[in-house]
Design a protein around this motif. Structure first.
Motif, PDB file in Angstrom:
ATOM      1  N   GLN A 185      53.099  45.247  54.257  1.00 38.15           N
ATOM      2  CA  GLN A 185      53.367  43.940  53.678  1.00 38.15           C
ATOM      3  C   GLN A 185      52.880  43.864  52.238  1.00 38.15           C
ATOM      4  O   GLN A 185      52.109  44.687  51.781  1.00 38.15           O
ATOM      5  CB  GLN A 185      52.682  42.864  54.531  1.00 38.15           C
ATOM      6  CG  GLN A 185      53.097  42.887  55.992  1.00 38.15           C
ATOM      7  CD  GLN A 185      52.108  42.166  56.890  1.00 38.15           C
ATOM      8  OE1 GLN A 185      51.359  41.316  56.461  1.00 38.15           O
ATOM      9  NE2 GLN A 185      52.125  42.528  58.162  1.00 38.15           N
ATOM     10  N   GLY A 186      53.358  42.835  51.528  1.00 40.15           N
ATOM     11  CA  GLY A 186      52.809  42.536  50.217  1.00 40.15           C
ATOM     12  C   GLY A 186      53.583  43.084  49.042  1.00 40.15           C
ATOM     13  O   GLY A 186      53.025  43.214  47.949  1.00 40.15           O
ATOM     14  N   GLY A 187      54.861  43.394  49.218  1.00 36.21           N
ATOM     15  CA  GLY A 187      55.647  43.896  48.102  1.00 36.21           C
ATOM     16  C   GLY A 187      55.690  42.919  46.938  1.00 36.21           C
ATOM     17  O   GLY A 187      55.651  43.320  45.761  1.00 36.21           O
ATOM     18  N   GLU A 188      55.753  41.618  47.239  1.00 37.37           N
ATOM     19  CA  GLU A 188      55.791  40.613  46.185  1.00 37.37           C
ATOM     20  C   GLU A 188      54.464  40.552  45.439  1.00 37.37           C
ATOM     21  O   GLU A 188      54.421  40.299  44.231  1.00 37.37           O
ATOM     22  CB  GLU A 188      56.168  39.241  46.744  1.00 37.37           C
ATOM     23  CG  GLU A 188      55.140  38.611  47.662  1.00 37.37           C
ATOM     24  CD  GLU A 188      55.311  39.003  49.119  1.00 37.37           C
ATOM     25  OE1 GLU A 188      54.929  38.195  49.982  1.00 37.37           O
ATOM     26  OE2 GLU A 188      55.804  40.107  49.406  1.00 37.37           O
ATOM     27  N   THR A 189      53.360  40.789  46.167  1.00 37.65           N
ATOM     28  CA  THR A 189      52.044  40.770  45.540  1.00 37.65           C
ATOM     29  C   THR A 189      51.930  41.876  44.506  1.00 37.65           C
ATOM     30  O   THR A 189      51.501  41.653  43.367  1.00 37.65           O
ATOM     31  CB  THR A 189      50.942  40.945  46.603  1.00 37.65           C
ATOM     32  OG1 THR A 189      51.046  39.886  47.558  1.00 37.65           O
ATOM     33  CG2 THR A 189      49.566  40.920  45.977  1.00 37.65           C
ATOM     34  N   GLU A 190      52.325  43.083  44.898  1.00 39.38           N
ATOM     35  CA  GLU A 190      52.252  44.222  43.995  1.00 39.38           C
ATOM     36  C   GLU A 190      53.151  44.017  42.785  1.00 39.38           C
ATOM     37  O   GLU A 190      52.760  44.294  41.640  1.00 39.38           O
ATOM     38  CB  GLU A 190      52.640  45.491  44.754  1.00 39.38           C
ATOM     39  CG  GLU A 190      52.426  46.783  43.971  1.00 39.38           C
ATOM     40  CD  GLU A 190      53.528  47.078  42.974  1.00 39.38           C
ATOM     41  OE1 GLU A 190      53.208  47.664  41.913  1.00 39.38           O
ATOM     42  OE2 GLU A 190      54.695  46.709  43.236  1.00 39.38           O
ATOM     43  N   LEU A 191      54.371  43.503  43.019  1.00 36.56           N
ATOM     44  CA  LEU A 191      55.312  43.294  41.922  1.00 36.56           C
ATOM     45  C   LEU A 191      54.782  42.261  40.933  1.00 36.56           C
ATOM     46  O   LEU A 191      54.866  42.450  39.708  1.00 36.56           O
ATOM     47  CB  LEU A 191      56.672  42.860  42.469  1.00 36.56           C
ATOM     48  CG  LEU A 191      57.730  42.466  41.434  1.00 36.56           C
ATOM     49  CD1 LEU A 191      57.989  43.595  40.444  1.00 36.56           C
ATOM     50  CD2 LEU A 191      59.025  42.055  42.128  1.00 36.56           C
ATOM     51  N   CYS A 192      54.235  41.174  41.446  1.00 40.18           N
ATOM     52  CA  CYS A 192      53.751  40.117  40.554  1.00 40.18           C
ATOM     53  C   CYS A 192      52.489  40.541  39.809  1.00 40.18           C
ATOM     54  O   CYS A 192      52.262  40.118  38.665  1.00 40.18           O
ATOM     55  CB  CYS A 192      53.514  38.830  41.346  1.00 40.18           C
ATOM     56  SG  CYS A 192      55.043  38.078  41.942  1.00 40.18           S
ATOM     57  N   ALA A 193      51.662  41.380  40.435  1.00 41.76           N
ATOM     58  CA  ALA A 193      50.513  41.943  39.730  1.00 41.76           C
ATOM     59  C   ALA A 193      50.997  42.845  38.596  1.00 41.76           C
ATOM     60  O   ALA A 193      50.431  42.867  37.495  1.00 41.76           O
ATOM     61  CB  ALA A 193      49.627  42.719  40.699  1.00 41.76           C
TER      62      ALA A 193
END
Length: 306
Positions: A187-195
Motif C-alpha cells: 500500500q501507499g503508492g500515493e504517499t510515495e508519489l506525493c513525497a
C-alpha cells in the motif's frame, strides 16, 4: 481547464459498482470533464464497457493486454488523458456531483500542482461500533487526526487525488511495484508519489474537504480479522516506503505521536469518566490496531532469505 478522471476496473463482479462510479463522473456539474476508463486485461469487462460507454463523446476507453495492476493502469490512463488535470477514482467509490468543480477551483485559487479531497464512508452494512475513527484509514476513508480544514497536506487517498497532468507524467506516475495487483497488497503508492512531488517541485497537495467522494464499505471490510490484516500490511508498507524515501513517512510519525500523546490517553480518560461497552471496545481496538501496524513494520525489517 479540463479534468480527466481515470477509473480503472477489471472484474464483472464489481461492474454495478463501477457503473455507479462512472455515472458519478459523467454527471458532474463541471462540464469540461473527461472520463478515462482503463480495463485491466479482462476482455469481457472491456466489451461491456465499450457497449455501455463507447459512444459517449466525453469518455476514453482502453484495455491492457493483460493484468498489469492498478498503478500501471492509472499511469496508462494519465497518458491517454486529454485534460490539464488528471484525477483518480476507485471503481467502488462515487464522487459528489460538484466534486470536479471544487477540485478545479482549488487549482485556480492556489495555482496548485496537486489537489485532493475528503473520503467519506458509504456503509453497506452496519457501521461497526468497535472501529475507532483514528483508524478509518484502514477502510479507505478520511480518519480522525487528518487535517480538517482546507490547506496543504502531504497526500490524500488515491481515490480522491489529482495532479497537473504534465507534472504527473514528468514525475513518472505511480511506482508500478506498489498498489493492488492480484494478491499483492503493498500500500501507499500515493504517499510515495506525493513525497516525490514535494521533493522535486517543493509543492504539496492542496486538501479540499468539501470535494467529497463516498467509498463503499462492504461487510467484509468491517470484519475484525480483515481489519487486523489490513493494519499489519499498512505497517509493512510504511517500512517499505521508508526504504524508498525516508521523508515519505513523516505524516505517519506525526500521527503516531498524536496516538501516543492525545488519542489513546483521551479515549482512556473518556472510558474512566463515562464507561460503556462501546468506549471499551474502541479503546481496546485502538491499542490492537496500533500493535498490528507495529508488528507489520517490524516484519518488514526481517531480511528476506528466500
Amino acid at each position: 481547464m479540463k479534468i480527466s478522471v481515470v477509473l480503472c476496473t477489471y472484474s464483472m463482479d464489481r461492474y454495478p459498482e463501477f457503473q455507479e462510479a462512472a455515472e458519478s463522473i459523467l454527471k458532474q456539474t463541471y462540464e469540461d470533464t473527461e472520463l478515462v476508463i482503463v480495463v485491466d486485461g479482462t476482455e469481457e469487462v472491456y466489451e461491456r464497457v465499450q457497449t455501455d460507454y463507447g459512444t459517449n463523446p466525453n469518455t476514453t476507453i482502453h484495455c491492457n493486454d493483460q493484468n498489469r495492476g492498478l498503478s500501471y493502469s492509472r499511469n496508462t490512463g494519465a497518458e491517454l488523458a486529454a485534460g490539464e488535470v488528471v484525477a483518480f477514482l476507485d471503481d467502488d467509490a462515487v464522487a459528489a456531483s460538484d466534486w470536479a468543480e471544487r477540485i478545479i477551483d482549488a487549482y485556480k485559487r492556489y495555482d496548485a500542482l496537486a489537489v485532493g479531497g475528503r473520503m467519506v464512508p458509504d456503509w453497506l452494512s452496519t457501521k461497526p461500533e468497535y472501529l475507532p475513527e483514528e483508524y478509518y484509514f484502514l477502510i479507505g476513508v478520511t480518519y480522525k487526526g487528518f487535517r480538517e480544514t482546507e490547506g496543504y497536506v502531504r497526500n490524500t487517498f488515491s481515490s480522491n487525488l489529482s495532479f497537473d497532468r504534465e507534472v504527473f507524467l514528468d514525475l513518472g506516475g505511480f511506482r508500478t511495484e506498489m498498489g493492488k495487483r492480484g494478491e499483492n497488497d503493498l500500500q501507499g503508492g500515493e504517499t510515495e508519489l506525493c513525497a516525490r512531488l514535494e521533493r522535486e517541485t517543493g509543492e504539496r497537495v492542496v486538501y479540499v474537504p468539501d470535494a467529497t467522494i463516498e467509498h463503499k464499505i462492504y461487510e467484509y471490510r468491517t470484519d475484525r480479522q480483515w481489519l487486523l490484516e489490513r493494519a499489519f500490511w499498512q505497517g509493512y508498507s510504511k517500512r517499505r516506503m521508508a526504504e524508498i524515501d525516508s521523508d515519505a513517512t513523516s505524516t505517519e510519525r506525526q500521527f503516531l505521536r498524536q496516538l501516543l500523546t492525545d488519542f489513546i490517553p483521551g479515549r482512556f480518560a473518556e472510558l474512566v469518566i463515562s464507561p460503556s461497552v462501546t468506549k471499551l471496545e474502541k479503546f481496546v481496538m485502538l491499542l490492537v490496531f496500533t500493535l498490528s501496524v507495529g508488528v507489520g513494520y517490524l516484519y518488514a525489517l526481517v531480511p528476506d532469505t528466500s
